[in-house]
Design a protein around this motif. Structure first.
Motif, PDB file in Angstrom:
ATOM      1  N   ARG A 163      -1.786  69.306 -56.983  1.00  0.00           N
ATOM      2  CA  ARG A 163      -2.900  68.408 -57.282  1.00  0.00           C
ATOM      3  C   ARG A 163      -2.484  66.963 -57.036  1.00  0.00           C
ATOM      4  O   ARG A 163      -3.279  66.149 -56.581  1.00  0.00           O
ATOM      5  CB  ARG A 163      -3.352  68.573 -58.728  1.00  0.00           C
ATOM      6  CG  ARG A 163      -3.917  69.936 -59.046  1.00  0.00           C
ATOM      7  CD  ARG A 163      -5.300  70.150 -58.471  1.00  0.00           C
ATOM      8  NE  ARG A 163      -6.316  69.430 -59.229  1.00  0.00           N
ATOM      9  CZ  ARG A 163      -7.347  68.800 -58.689  1.00  0.00           C
ATOM     10  NH1 ARG A 163      -7.483  68.761 -57.390  1.00  0.00           N
ATOM     11  NH2 ARG A 163      -8.232  68.177 -59.446  1.00  0.00           N
ATOM     12  N   LEU A 164      -1.219  66.644 -57.356  1.00  0.00           N
ATOM     13  CA  LEU A 164      -0.751  65.273 -57.145  1.00  0.00           C
ATOM     14  C   LEU A 164      -0.585  64.960 -55.662  1.00  0.00           C
ATOM     15  O   LEU A 164      -0.545  63.804 -55.267  1.00  0.00           O
ATOM     16  CB  LEU A 164       0.557  65.024 -57.902  1.00  0.00           C
ATOM     17  CG  LEU A 164       0.399  64.938 -59.418  1.00  0.00           C
ATOM     18  CD1 LEU A 164       1.745  64.808 -60.088  1.00  0.00           C
ATOM     19  CD2 LEU A 164      -0.487  63.769 -59.805  1.00  0.00           C
ATOM     20  N   MET A 200       0.360  71.645 -60.566  1.00  0.00           N
ATOM     21  CA  MET A 200       0.322  70.221 -60.894  1.00  0.00           C
ATOM     22  C   MET A 200       0.780  69.379 -59.697  1.00  0.00           C
ATOM     23  O   MET A 200       0.127  68.410 -59.311  1.00  0.00           O
ATOM     24  CB  MET A 200       1.216  69.932 -62.092  1.00  0.00           C
ATOM     25  CG  MET A 200       1.307  68.445 -62.383  1.00  0.00           C
ATOM     26  SD  MET A 200       2.438  68.043 -63.723  1.00  0.00           S
ATOM     27  CE  MET A 200       4.007  68.366 -62.953  1.00  0.00           C
ATOM     28  N   ARG A 205      -2.832  65.710 -53.832  1.00  0.00           N
ATOM     29  CA  ARG A 205      -4.256  65.551 -53.515  1.00  0.00           C
ATOM     30  C   ARG A 205      -4.866  66.756 -52.837  1.00  0.00           C
ATOM     31  O   ARG A 205      -5.785  66.626 -52.038  1.00  0.00           O
ATOM     32  CB  ARG A 205      -4.526  64.309 -52.649  1.00  0.00           C
ATOM     33  CG  ARG A 205      -3.990  62.951 -53.104  1.00  0.00           C
ATOM     34  CD  ARG A 205      -4.384  62.541 -54.344  1.00  0.00           C
ATOM     35  NE  ARG A 205      -3.940  61.332 -54.997  1.00  0.00           N
ATOM     36  CZ  ARG A 205      -3.112  60.368 -54.641  1.00  0.00           C
ATOM     37  NH1 ARG A 205      -2.532  60.362 -53.489  1.00  0.00           N
ATOM     38  NH2 ARG A 205      -2.872  59.378 -55.427  1.00  0.00           N
TER      39      ARG A 205
END
Lengths: 275, 329
Positions: free
Chosen positions: B104-105, B101, B107
């Motif tokens: 993904r944050l 997670m 990017r």
């Protein structure tokens, strides 16, 4: 170990929006995993509406009458839908406050994550769970005799108005959650509970004293509930006052007004958190 | 020329009447560890929050990894990692889900996020527990996962706010190893701690903070030499021998010896350590005193702290713990 390379920081509004949406997607995924893995929450979601329907529909319902006549449980269900939307705020406030207290919010804020994206993630997760709440509650309603008499289109429009209210209240919840400790958030139901009763949810305003009737009719929740009763063709529509005659307009106007106020407040508060 | 990863000048922050920071200056060279030491309420956490863009200062300037924390926070955020006092890992998710997670944050694309997650799990020794929910992790594992999360983009600057508070000794060692590994890869670390031995072990530079200002700044050995050179410690078996031991030590000491009757110990600063220990050892033996321990040492950071601020690191006279160098808040 090969180091990952971060993409360049977006400069155009379109890129920024795309990133905000991608952040919102990731954050809402996390919130939904929480929800799915927490059996108590699921049980709550399933049981609470059922208990409320039985309690109000049969225990209180036996002694209730509907202004203008009609089945009390048919009158009650739109009120229950509205109340559930309002009570959803409690979980928003709690989760937001808990994330802030546990340092999760700090980590988000120390990362190049879009603040709007993080908050939208919360909104998406809450909207999805609320939709499920509403579906379950409507099934309960069907079991006790509630019907949507004006067809599927009107029923969906009513559901849309209910979720619109919920959407507006998520922003209120975020705003409150960013200011409260998780312990404080647990007390959020105290002001909310009377607010859901000072409305047309359980009792027709016509049966209330005049001063109370004015409060009840102008309560944003009443507008949504009255609009739903119109769209479902439920008995016990209030009449006479301007607010009661323009319920659908108000059921759209109130949530938009609340959103316009609390959405920027939430984002500002999030960016400036300085606890 | 030294390049600085962190440069703060005159940072000020006020909460009501309290000056959390009252002119905070600090420069940390790239690739080094700086320990920020100070009693509770000295402003350590406020400084870290401002430098990691979580909090706006009322005044002063700060650059982190070359970017202004107020003017260019987005650039700073791409180059820093933060592990706060609470571990911000998610208990409901597994270790792998947590890292993915955060990746993904930051990017990273789905494939890159997966690759980096596997790599970090391996590197922080969490591969075996990767698919367990974090609520089943030990305290040390949580901290390591938290560190792994702050290391997804291999930050130029890593902020660690009391990274080992509340951990057992083994977990502390694990966290220290992880920090050293990060530094070996070129990361600059700013570490706040209440544990003096932690700063002593990890930091190249120590800044002592008191009432929102840096009151001393330098290498651990320089700070120690600020309050004098070597000390001689003698512990006698029988406390009744303390006065005789003190008389012997006084002959080689630089200042009058201090007697700690509870520990049956005499301590004194000395100028010529080799001469002092030879003479003391001989005379103690000639006097027939039963000696438990005879040591030559540099002052502890706790003693430095005490002499700089007039109180121990715990600020509440927590002496027994302070002597072990483990001062709890």
């Amino acid at each position: 170990m090969s180091m990952p390379i971060a993409p360049a920081i977006p400069t155009t509004p379109a890129e920024r929006l795309r990133w905000a949406l991608s952040d919102a997607w990731v954050v809402s995924g996390r919130e939904l995993i929480h929800w799915v893995r927490n059996p108590v929450v699921i049980l709550n979601t399933l049981l609470f509406p059922l208990i409320m329907v039985l309690l109000f529909g049969y225990v209180f319902g036996s002694a209730m009458r509907v202004a203008g006549g009609g089945d009390y449980r048919e009158f009650l269900m739109p009120g229950m839908f509205g109340q559930t939307m309002v009570f959803g705020v409690i979980s928003t406030v709690y989760v937001v406050a808990a994330n802030a207290a546990r340092g999760v919010t700090d980590r988000f804020r120390s990362m190049p994550v879009s603040s709007f994206g993080v908050l939208m993630g919360r909104v998406i997760a809450d909207m999805l769970t609320s939709t499920l709440d509403l579906v379950i509650l409507m099934l309960c309603g069907l079991l006790v005799g509630w019907r949507a008499h004006h067809g599927l289109g009107s029923a969906l429009a009513a559901a849309g108005l209910l979720l619109l209210l919920r959407f507006a209240l998520v922003w209120v919840g975020i705003c409150m959650g960013l200011r409260l400790t998780p312990e404080g958030a647990g007390a959020a139901w105290m002001p909310l509970f009377p607010l859901t009763l000072l409305a047309n949810t359980f009792v027709s305003p016509e049966l209330m004293p005049a001063w109370l009737r004015i409060i009840a009719e102008w309560n944003p929740l009443s507008a949504t509930v009255q609009a739903c009763r119109e769209l479902f063709g439920s008995p016990g529509l209030s009449g006479g006052s301007w607010a009661a005659e323009h319920a659908i307009e108000l059921a759209i106007g109130w949530p938009l007004l609340i959103t316009v106020i609390f959405l920027p407040l939430s984002i500002r508060r999030y960016r400036r958190l300085n606890r | 020329m030294t390049r600085f990863a962190i440069e703060a000048e005159g940072l000020r922050k006020r909460y009501g009447d309290t000056h959390a920071l009252a002119g905070f200056d600090l420069a940390v060279a790239e690739g080094t560890v700086c320990g920020l030491l100070g009693p509770n309420g000295a402003g350590k956490t406020t400084a870290v929050r401002i430098l990691s863009t979580l909090l706006l200062p009322d005044g002063g300037t700060a650059r982190v990894a070359g970017f202004d924390v107020v003017g260019d926070p987005a650039q700073v955020r791409y180059r820093i990692g933060l592990a706060g006092q609470q571990t911000s890992v998610d208990e409901i998710l597994t270790g792998r889900e947590n890292l993915r997670m955060w990746a993904r944050l930051f990017r990273l694309g789905p494939r890159e996020a997966k690759r980096r997650t596997d790599e970090l799990l391996e590197w922080f020794g969490l591969a075996g527990a990767a698919d367990k929910r974090v609520k089943h992790y030990s305290g040390g594992m949580r901290r390591r996962l938290d560190l792994a999360a702050s290391f997804i983009l291999a930050p130029r600057v890593l902020f660690l706010d009391e990274p080992t508070t509340g951990l057992d000794p083994r977990s502390r060692t694990e966290v220290w190893r992880a920090v050293r590994d990060l530094v070996a890869q070129g990361t600059t670390v700013l570490l706040t701690t209440q544990y003096l031995d932690e700063a002593d072990r990890l930091a190249h530079q120590i800044a002592v903070l008191d009432a929102g200002m840096v009151i001393a700044d330098g290498s651990p050995s320089r700070l120690k030499s600020m309050i004098g050179g070597d000390q001689i410690d003698v512990v006698v078996r029988d406390a009744a021998d303390l006065p005789s031991a003190a008389r012997i030590i006084a002959r080689v000491a630089d200042a009058s010896p201090e007697i700690d009757p509870d520990a049956a110990r005499v301590t004194a600063p000395v100028k010529d350590p080799l001469e002092a220990i030879t003479v003391t050892a001989r005379e103690l033996r000639d006097a027939g005193l039963q000696v438990e321990d005879l040591t030559l040492r540099r002052p502890t950071l706790d003693e430095v702290f005490l002499s700089l601020t007039g109180r121990g690191a715990g600020a509440d006279g927590d002496r027994p713990a302070a002597e072990k160098g483990m001062v709890r808040p």
